[in-house]
Motif scaffolding. Sequence first.
Motif, short mmCIF file in Angstrom:
data_model
loop_
_atom_site.label_atom_id
_atom_site.label_comp_id
_atom_site.label_asym_id
_atom_site.label_seq_id
_atom_site.Cartn_x
_atom_site.Cartn_y
_atom_site.Cartn_z
N MET A 1 0.84 -1.17 0.00
CA MET A 1 0.00 0.00 0.00
C MET A 1 0.89 1.24 0.00
SD MET A 1 -2.60 1.40 2.93
CE MET A 1 -3.97 0.34 2.70
N SER A 2 0.59 2.18 -0.88
CA SER A 2 1.40 3.40 -0.92
C SER A 2 0.92 4.37 0.14
CB SER A 2 1.32 4.04 -2.30
OG SER A 2 0.01 4.42 -2.59
N LYS A 3 1.84 5.15 0.65
CA LYS A 3 1.53 6.11 1.70
C LYS A 3 1.22 7.47 1.09
CE LYS A 3 4.18 3.94 5.32
NZ LYS A 3 5.11 4.15 6.41
N GLY A 4 0.49 8.27 1.83
CA GLY A 4 0.17 9.61 1.41
C GLY A 4 0.13 10.53 2.61
N ILE A 5 0.01 11.82 2.33
CA ILE A 5 -0.03 12.82 3.38
C ILE A 5 -1.21 13.74 3.12
CG2 ILE A 5 1.17 14.82 4.38
CD1 ILE A 5 3.79 13.44 3.74
N PHE A 6 -1.94 14.10 4.18
CA PHE A 6 -3.05 15.03 4.12
C PHE A 6 -2.62 16.32 4.82
CE2 PHE A 6 -7.04 16.88 5.57
CZ PHE A 6 -7.82 16.77 4.42
N VAL A 7 -2.61 17.45 4.08
CA VAL A 7 -2.16 18.73 4.63
C VAL A 7 -3.36 19.68 4.67
CG1 VAL A 7 -0.59 20.67 4.35
CG2 VAL A 7 0.13 18.39 3.62
N THR A 8 -3.67 20.18 5.86
CA THR A 8 -4.73 21.18 5.97
C THR A 8 -4.08 22.56 6.08
OG1 THR A 8 -4.81 21.00 8.38
CG2 THR A 8 -6.31 19.60 7.12
N GLY A 9 -4.80 23.57 5.64
CA GLY A 9 -4.26 24.94 5.72
C GLY A 9 -3.16 25.19 4.73
N ALA A 24 7.87 16.79 -1.71
CA ALA A 24 9.24 16.30 -1.92
C ALA A 24 9.42 14.89 -1.35
CB ALA A 24 10.25 17.25 -1.27
N ALA A 25 8.60 14.54 -0.34
CA ALA A 25 8.80 13.28 0.37
C ALA A 25 7.99 12.11 -0.19
CB ALA A 25 8.45 13.46 1.85
N VAL A 26 6.77 12.36 -0.64
CA VAL A 26 5.90 11.26 -1.08
C VAL A 26 5.19 11.64 -2.38
CG1 VAL A 26 5.45 10.41 1.26
CG2 VAL A 26 3.91 12.07 0.25
N ARG A 27 4.64 10.63 -3.03
CA ARG A 27 3.96 10.84 -4.32
C ARG A 27 2.53 11.34 -4.14
NH1 ARG A 27 4.01 9.48 -9.69
NH2 ARG A 27 2.08 8.60 -10.53
N ARG A 28 1.82 10.87 -3.14
CA ARG A 28 0.41 11.22 -2.95
C ARG A 28 0.24 12.23 -1.83
NH1 ARG A 28 -3.34 7.01 -4.94
NH2 ARG A 28 -2.04 5.55 -6.08
N VAL A 29 -0.27 13.40 -2.20
CA VAL A 29 -0.51 14.44 -1.22
C VAL A 29 -1.90 15.02 -1.48
CG1 VAL A 29 0.20 16.70 -0.34
CG2 VAL A 29 1.93 15.04 -1.06
N VAL A 30 -2.70 15.13 -0.42
CA VAL A 30 -3.99 15.80 -0.48
C VAL A 30 -3.84 17.06 0.35
CG1 VAL A 30 -6.44 15.68 0.12
CG2 VAL A 30 -5.26 13.64 -0.73
N ALA A 31 -4.18 18.21 -0.25
CA ALA A 31 -4.03 19.49 0.44
C ALA A 31 -5.34 20.26 0.41
CB ALA A 31 -2.93 20.31 -0.21
#
Length: 52
Positions: A1-9, A24-31
């Motif tokens: 499973m690939s990891k992702g990051i969720f960024v608020t603000g 820069a760190a991961v491929r999947r980012v939700v902002a």
Amino acid sequence: MSKGIFVTGAGRGLGTDILRQALAAVRRVVATGRRPGPVGGGADGGQLRGAE
């Protein structure tokens, strides 16, 4: 499973800086941002896709 990051603000300030580091760190980012429109202040080099 690939990891992702969720960024608020991510529309400005510290959130934009965190978004840059996440991209820069991961491929999947939700902002998210408070205002409609682009988030990240161009942090992605034009690769972010928005949703309303």
